[in-house]
Design an enzyme around this catalytic site. Sequence first.
Site, PDB file in Angstrom:
ATOM      1  N   LYS A  57       0.845  -1.206   0.000  1.00  0.00           N
ATOM      2  CA  LYS A  57       0.000   0.000   0.000  1.00  0.00           C
ATOM      3  C   LYS A  57       0.878   1.253   0.000  1.00  0.00           C
ATOM      4  CE  LYS A  57      -3.693  -2.661   2.054  1.00  0.00           C
ATOM      5  NZ  LYS A  57      -4.398  -3.174   3.234  1.00  0.00           N
ATOM      6  N   GLN A 101      -4.856  -2.091   9.469  1.00  0.00           N
ATOM      7  CA  GLN A 101      -4.674  -3.389   8.809  1.00  0.00           C
ATOM      8  C   GLN A 101      -5.243  -4.513   9.682  1.00  0.00           C
ATOM      9  OE1 GLN A 101      -3.539  -3.799   5.671  1.00  0.00           O
ATOM     10  NE2 GLN A 101      -3.900  -5.997   5.818  1.00  0.00           N
ATOM     11  N   ASP A 124     -11.336   2.190   4.025  1.00  0.00           N
ATOM     12  CA  ASP A 124     -11.637   0.762   3.891  1.00  0.00           C
ATOM     13  C   ASP A 124     -13.140   0.532   3.724  1.00  0.00           C
ATOM     14  OD1 ASP A 124      -9.758  -1.306   3.787  1.00  0.00           O
ATOM     15  OD2 ASP A 124      -9.179  -1.005   5.888  1.00  0.00           O
TER      16      ASP A 124
HETATM   17  N1  GUN Z   1      -6.948  -7.490   5.765  1.00  0.00           N
HETATM   18  C1  GUN Z   1      -7.351  -8.246   4.724  1.00  0.00           C
HETATM   19  N2  GUN Z   1      -8.035  -7.494   3.838  1.00  0.00           N
HETATM   20  C2  GUN Z   1      -8.058  -6.235   4.329  1.00  0.00           C
HETATM   21  C3  GUN Z   1      -8.616  -5.014   3.862  1.00  0.00           C
HETATM   22  O1  GUN Z   1      -9.256  -4.917   2.811  1.00  0.00           O
HETATM   23  N3  GUN Z   1      -8.405  -3.940   4.651  1.00  0.00           N
HETATM   24  C4  GUN Z   1      -7.725  -4.020   5.831  1.00  0.00           C
HETATM   25  N4  GUN Z   1      -7.597  -2.919   6.551  1.00  0.00           N
HETATM   26  N5  GUN Z   1      -7.209  -5.125   6.292  1.00  0.00           N
HETATM   27  C5  GUN Z   1      -7.370  -6.234   5.539  1.00  0.00           C
END
Ligand code: GUN
Length: 286
Positions: A57, A101, A124
């Site tokens: 990211k 995350q 998100d």
């Molecule tokens: N862990 C697995 N997929 C995601 C996601 O789309 N966003 C976040 N923040 N954590 C994740």
Amino acid sequence: MRSIPAVLIDGRKIAAELQAGMKCETERLKSEQNLIPGLATILIGDDPASRTYVSMKKKACDSIGIYHEEHAFPEDVGEGEVIRLIRQLNDASKIHGILVQLPLPPHLNERKILNTVSPKKDVDGFHPVNMGNLIISDGTLVPCTPAGIMILLERAGVDIEGKHAVIAGRSSIVGKPVALMLLAKHATVTICHSKTRNLGEYTRRADILVVAAGRAKLITEDMVKEGAVVIDVGINRIDGKLCGDVDFEGIRKRASAITPVPGGVGPMTIAMLMRNTITAAKSTLK
Ligand code: GUN
């Protein structure tokens, strides 16, 4: 068996095209509005997969021209400390998106932490306000993986209206939101999950099959209708090798189009996070 193998839906290529457009957009926002979109990521603990996702990211932010701030906590951090940081970031003017995350260590209350993120910075799309907006088809910050799946279907030329979409998996991150998005595009939607009896009876009736169950090779060739479009959201590691939730080699002989793992849905999730960060930044201009 179909005589023509499935078309591969190339998520890497589509994500790269979208990100190239976003780079132009951030350049324009900077020169015309003096606005630099900013994303803060919060990583708790040292799960290697989470660490990899956060670093991917960050790389995407750097390549697009999005300001990025990484906050890391040890596994045993207290909930209060995480919540204090999120409140600070909610008030920080150069931060437009906040991403926590997942998964979180078990002692932390995931819902309480996600609900602390301002809905305006919830890139998100996990806050109840944004989830609620999705139900009424009025979402601006929508969950990234489902949004990416919808673009993959669009780019693959899949006509959704009236089709039977079957989803394997009912998570709040993928299964439930993608069901709502497909419904908004007028698909007939069936959601299956780990307690569904005789999964194959449902998946064999899918024109569009989205698999987000987190189980390697859950879907085999005999469970797929000829000509179906198969979207594989799984990321599993077997003997160090990444594979999805579907038996790719078997199914590609029956499906009309399929996403590979890696290189299908994964890159789109990151692209949609970037798009949400830009959207959140732009909404501060109004
Ligand atoms: N862990 C697995 N997929 C995601 C996601 O789309 N966003 C976040 N923040 N954590 C994740």
